[in-house]
Enzyme design. Structure first.
Site, PDB file in Angstrom:
ATOM      1  N   GLU A   1       6.512  15.959  -1.482  1.00 32.51           N
ATOM      2  CA  GLU A   1       6.604  14.504  -1.614  1.00 32.51           C
ATOM      3  C   GLU A   1       8.057  14.046  -1.596  1.00 32.51           C
ATOM      4  O   GLU A   1       8.950  14.762  -2.059  1.00 32.51           O
ATOM      5  CB  GLU A   1       5.958  14.045  -2.928  1.00 32.51           C
ATOM      6  CG  GLU A   1       4.581  13.437  -2.770  1.00 32.51           C
ATOM      7  CD  GLU A   1       4.588  12.061  -2.098  1.00 32.51           C
ATOM      8  OE1 GLU A   1       5.495  11.743  -1.286  1.00 32.51           O
ATOM      9  OE2 GLU A   1       3.653  11.302  -2.371  1.00 32.51           O
ATOM     10  N   ASP A   2       8.289  12.860  -1.069  1.00 34.10           N
ATOM     11  CA  ASP A   2       9.620  12.275  -1.114  1.00 34.10           C
ATOM     12  C   ASP A   2       9.958  11.853  -2.546  1.00 34.10           C
ATOM     13  O   ASP A   2      11.022  12.169  -3.060  1.00 34.10           O
ATOM     14  CB  ASP A   2       9.744  11.085  -0.147  1.00 34.10           C
ATOM     15  CG  ASP A   2       8.602  10.076  -0.272  1.00 34.10           C
ATOM     16  OD1 ASP A   2       7.690  10.282  -1.106  1.00 34.10           O
ATOM     17  OD2 ASP A   2       8.601   9.086   0.474  1.00 34.10           O
TER      18      ASP A   2
ATOM     19  N   PHE B   1      14.766   0.987  -6.707  1.00 28.51           N
ATOM     20  CA  PHE B   1      14.072   1.192  -5.443  1.00 28.51           C
ATOM     21  C   PHE B   1      15.062   1.803  -4.456  1.00 28.51           C
ATOM     22  O   PHE B   1      16.090   1.227  -4.158  1.00 28.51           O
ATOM     23  CB  PHE B   1      13.493  -0.116  -4.904  1.00 28.51           C
ATOM     24  CG  PHE B   1      12.478   0.135  -3.840  1.00 28.51           C
ATOM     25  CD1 PHE B   1      11.161   0.409  -4.178  1.00 28.51           C
ATOM     26  CD2 PHE B   1      12.845   0.151  -2.497  1.00 28.51           C
ATOM     27  CE1 PHE B   1      10.221   0.689  -3.196  1.00 28.51           C
ATOM     28  CE2 PHE B   1      11.917   0.431  -1.516  1.00 28.51           C
ATOM     29  CZ  PHE B   1      10.600   0.699  -1.867  1.00 28.51           C
ATOM     30  N   VAL B   2      14.740   2.990  -3.993  1.00 29.17           N
ATOM     31  CA  VAL B   2      15.670   3.721  -3.131  1.00 29.17           C
ATOM     32  C   VAL B   2      15.144   3.823  -1.701  1.00 29.17           C
ATOM     33  O   VAL B   2      13.932   3.771  -1.466  1.00 29.17           O
ATOM     34  CB  VAL B   2      15.969   5.138  -3.686  1.00 29.17           C
ATOM     35  CG1 VAL B   2      16.767   5.061  -4.964  1.00 29.17           C
ATOM     36  CG2 VAL B   2      14.677   5.930  -3.903  1.00 29.17           C
TER      37      VAL B   2
ATOM     38  N   ASP C   1      11.448   4.348   2.846  1.00 29.88           N
ATOM     39  CA  ASP C   1      11.607   3.053   3.510  1.00 29.88           C
ATOM     40  C   ASP C   1      11.515   1.885   2.542  1.00 29.88           C
ATOM     41  O   ASP C   1      10.975   1.982   1.450  1.00 29.88           O
ATOM     42  CB  ASP C   1      10.500   2.860   4.548  1.00 29.88           C
ATOM     43  CG  ASP C   1       9.150   2.558   3.898  1.00 29.88           C
ATOM     44  OD1 ASP C   1       8.719   3.354   3.045  1.00 29.88           O
ATOM     45  OD2 ASP C   1       8.554   1.515   4.218  1.00 29.88           O
TER      46      ASP C   1
ATOM     47  N   ARG D   1      14.513   4.401   7.046  1.00 26.51           N
ATOM     48  CA  ARG D   1      14.055   5.796   6.941  1.00 26.51           C
ATOM     49  C   ARG D   1      15.072   6.763   7.544  1.00 26.51           C
ATOM     50  O   ARG D   1      15.142   7.915   7.151  1.00 26.51           O
ATOM     51  CB  ARG D   1      12.719   5.989   7.677  1.00 26.51           C
ATOM     52  CG  ARG D   1      11.521   5.333   7.007  1.00 26.51           C
ATOM     53  CD  ARG D   1      10.237   5.925   7.571  1.00 26.51           C
ATOM     54  NE  ARG D   1       9.060   5.125   7.267  1.00 26.51           N
ATOM     55  CZ  ARG D   1       8.348   5.207   6.148  1.00 26.51           C
ATOM     56  NH1 ARG D   1       8.720   6.035   5.199  1.00 26.51           N
ATOM     57  NH2 ARG D   1       7.277   4.454   5.969  1.00 26.51           N
TER      58      ARG D   1
ATOM     59  N   LYS E   1       4.405   8.894   5.319  1.00 24.34           N
ATOM     60  CA  LYS E   1       5.464   9.251   6.236  1.00 24.34           C
ATOM     61  C   LYS E   1       6.733   9.671   5.506  1.00 24.34           C
ATOM     62  O   LYS E   1       7.597  10.334   6.071  1.00 24.34           O
ATOM     63  CB  LYS E   1       5.820   8.021   7.112  1.00 24.34           C
ATOM     64  CG  LYS E   1       4.722   7.503   7.978  1.00 24.34           C
ATOM     65  CD  LYS E   1       5.247   6.334   8.834  1.00 24.34           C
ATOM     66  CE  LYS E   1       4.348   5.148   8.654  1.00 24.34           C
ATOM     67  NZ  LYS E   1       4.836   3.938   9.316  1.00 24.34           N
ATOM     68  N   GLY E   2       6.886   9.249   4.281  1.00 19.13           N
ATOM     69  CA  GLY E   2       8.173   9.340   3.588  1.00 19.13           C
ATOM     70  C   GLY E   2       8.786  10.723   3.513  1.00 19.13           C
ATOM     71  O   GLY E   2      10.002  10.857   3.437  1.00 19.13           O
TER      72      GLY E   2
ATOM     73  N   ASP F   1       6.668   8.424  -8.312  1.00 17.95           N
ATOM     74  CA  ASP F   1       6.996   7.174  -8.991  1.00 17.95           C
ATOM     75  C   ASP F   1       6.017   7.016 -10.160  1.00 17.95           C
ATOM     76  O   ASP F   1       6.265   7.518 -11.249  1.00 17.95           O
ATOM     77  CB  ASP F   1       6.892   6.061  -7.949  1.00 17.95           C
ATOM     78  CG  ASP F   1       7.341   4.709  -8.442  1.00 17.95           C
ATOM     79  OD1 ASP F   1       8.200   4.646  -9.325  1.00 17.95           O
ATOM     80  OD2 ASP F   1       6.830   3.687  -7.940  1.00 17.95           O
TER      81      ASP F   1
ATOM     82  N   LYS G   1      10.997   9.436 -10.657  1.00 13.68           N
ATOM     83  CA  LYS G   1      11.392   8.322 -11.536  1.00 13.68           C
ATOM     84  C   LYS G   1      10.527   8.391 -12.786  1.00 13.68           C
ATOM     85  O   LYS G   1       9.497   7.740 -12.873  1.00 13.68           O
ATOM     86  CB  LYS G   1      11.093   6.980 -10.845  1.00 13.68           C
ATOM     87  CG  LYS G   1      12.019   6.552  -9.753  1.00 13.68           C
ATOM     88  CD  LYS G   1      11.628   5.123  -9.335  1.00 13.68           C
ATOM     89  CE  LYS G   1      11.988   4.838  -7.916  1.00 13.68           C
ATOM     90  NZ  LYS G   1      11.425   3.546  -7.434  1.00 13.68           N
TER      91      LYS G   1
HETATM   92  P1  IMP Z   1       3.316   6.767  -6.779  1.00 11.48           P
HETATM   93  O1  IMP Z   1       1.851   6.917  -6.528  1.00 11.48           O
HETATM   94  O2  IMP Z   1       3.626   5.525  -7.554  1.00 11.48           O
HETATM   95  O3  IMP Z   1       3.948   7.985  -7.403  1.00 11.48           O
HETATM   96  O4  IMP Z   1       3.925   6.455  -5.375  1.00 11.48           O
HETATM   97  C1  IMP Z   1       4.655   7.289  -4.652  1.00 11.48           C
HETATM   98  C2  IMP Z   1       4.926   6.674  -3.302  1.00 11.48           C
HETATM   99  O5  IMP Z   1       5.408   5.325  -3.398  1.00 11.48           O
HETATM  100  C3  IMP Z   1       6.009   7.477  -2.645  1.00 11.48           C
HETATM  101  O6  IMP Z   1       5.487   8.551  -1.907  1.00 11.48           O
HETATM  102  C4  IMP Z   1       6.700   6.439  -1.793  1.00 11.48           C
HETATM  103  O7  IMP Z   1       6.050   6.357  -0.552  1.00 11.48           O
HETATM  104  C5  IMP Z   1       6.524   5.141  -2.540  1.00 11.48           C
HETATM  105  N1  IMP Z   1       7.724   4.821  -3.349  1.00 11.48           N
HETATM  106  C6  IMP Z   1       7.824   4.857  -4.697  1.00 11.48           C
HETATM  107  N2  IMP Z   1       9.058   4.535  -5.114  1.00 11.48           N
HETATM  108  C7  IMP Z   1       9.769   4.301  -3.995  1.00 11.48           C
HETATM  109  C8  IMP Z   1      11.156   3.932  -3.753  1.00 11.48           C
HETATM  110  O8  IMP Z   1      12.001   3.753  -4.661  1.00 11.48           O
HETATM  111  N3  IMP Z   1      11.509   3.780  -2.458  1.00 11.48           N
HETATM  112  C9  IMP Z   1      10.644   3.975  -1.421  1.00 11.48           C
HETATM  113  N4  IMP Z   1       9.363   4.326  -1.585  1.00 11.48           N
HETATM  114  C10 IMP Z   1       8.924   4.481  -2.872  1.00 11.48           C
HETATM  115 MG    MG Z   2       5.311   8.709   0.098  1.00 11.23          MG
END
Ligand code: IMP
Ligand code: MG
Length: 174
Positions: free
Chosen positions: A97-98, A150-151, A157, A163, A41-42, A101, A129
C-alpha cells in the site's frame, strides 16, 4: 501555475528506506512463495521500486480498488475494480500500500485475501498516518510514519494529479 508541493520526504530518503524494506523482505521470505500485491493506483511507483529491491523470487499481481464515500474520506466500503489474475492458495501474500490512513481499506483487503487460502498475508506500507486510524491494522513493513497531512507524489494523488512527483510532498495550505 500552482507552486510545487513542499518536500516532506525526498526521493533519496524514500529510496534508502525502500532498499532497507526490500532487504528485510528478501530475508524473511527465503524459500517462500512470495506474491506482491500492490493496491492500485497509488502503490504503483512504490511497488515498482520495492520489487526491484527484493533480491528473491517473487510474483506480482495487482488489486484495483475504489472506496466509496464522500471526498477524500475513506468509507471502508471497498469496491474491487481489478482482481488478482491467479489464485493465491498456499502463497505468501504481501499487500503493498502507498498509505494507511484510516486503515479501513487494508483491513478489508486482508480479510478478503484470507478467504482465498493463502499461507500468509502481511502488509507493507510506505506511509502511515496513525492519528487517523479507525481500525488497527498490523503493518509488518512500514516506510515512514507521518503527521495528519494530505500528501501527494510518488504515486499518491490529489484529484489524480501529482502522481508523477519523484518525492512525497505536501500541498500548500496543508
Ligand atoms: P484508508 O482506507 O483511509 O486507510 O485509505 C487509504 C487510501 O486513501 C490510500 O490508499 C490512498 O489512496 C488514500 N489516501 C489516504 N491519505 C492520503 C493522502 O494523504 N494522500 C493521498 N491519498 C491518500
Ligand atoms: Mg491507495
Amino acid at each position: 501555475m500552482s507552486p510545487s508541493p513542499r518536500v516532506l520526504l525526498s526521493a533519496d530518503e524514500i529510496a534508502a528506506r525502500t532498499r532497507e524494506l526490500g532487504a528485510r523482505i528478501a530475508h524473511d521470505y527465503v524459500d517462500r512463495r512470495l506474491v506482491l500485491v500492490p493496491v492500485l493506483k497509488g502503490s504503483f511507483v512504490f511497488a515498482a521500486d520495492l520489487a526491484r529491491s527484493i533480491d528473491a523470487p517473487l510474483r506480482i499481481d495487482f488489486l484495483g480498488v475504489r472506496s466509496y464515500g464522500a471526498g477524500t474520506e475513506s468509507s471502508g466500503v471497498v469496491q474491487i475494480t481489478h482482481d488478482l489474475s491467479r489464485p493465491i492458495e498456499g502463497d505468501d501474500v504481501l499487500l503493498v500500500e502507498d498509505i494507511v490512513d484510516t486503515g479501513l481499506t487494508v483491513a478489508h483487503l486482508v480479510t478478503l485475501l484470507q478467504t482465498r487460502g493463502p499461507r500468509s498475508v502481511r502488509v507493507c506500507a510506505l506511509l502511515h498516518k496513525p492519528s487517523r486510524a479507525k481500525v488497527a491494522v498490523p503493518i509488518d513493513y512500514l516506510g515512514f510514519t507521518i503527521e495528519d497531512r494530505f500528501v501527494v507524489g510518488y504515486g499518491l494523488d490529489f484529484d489524480e494529479g501529482h502522481r508523477n512527483l519523484p518525492y512525497i510532498g505536501v500541498l500548500d495550505g496543508q
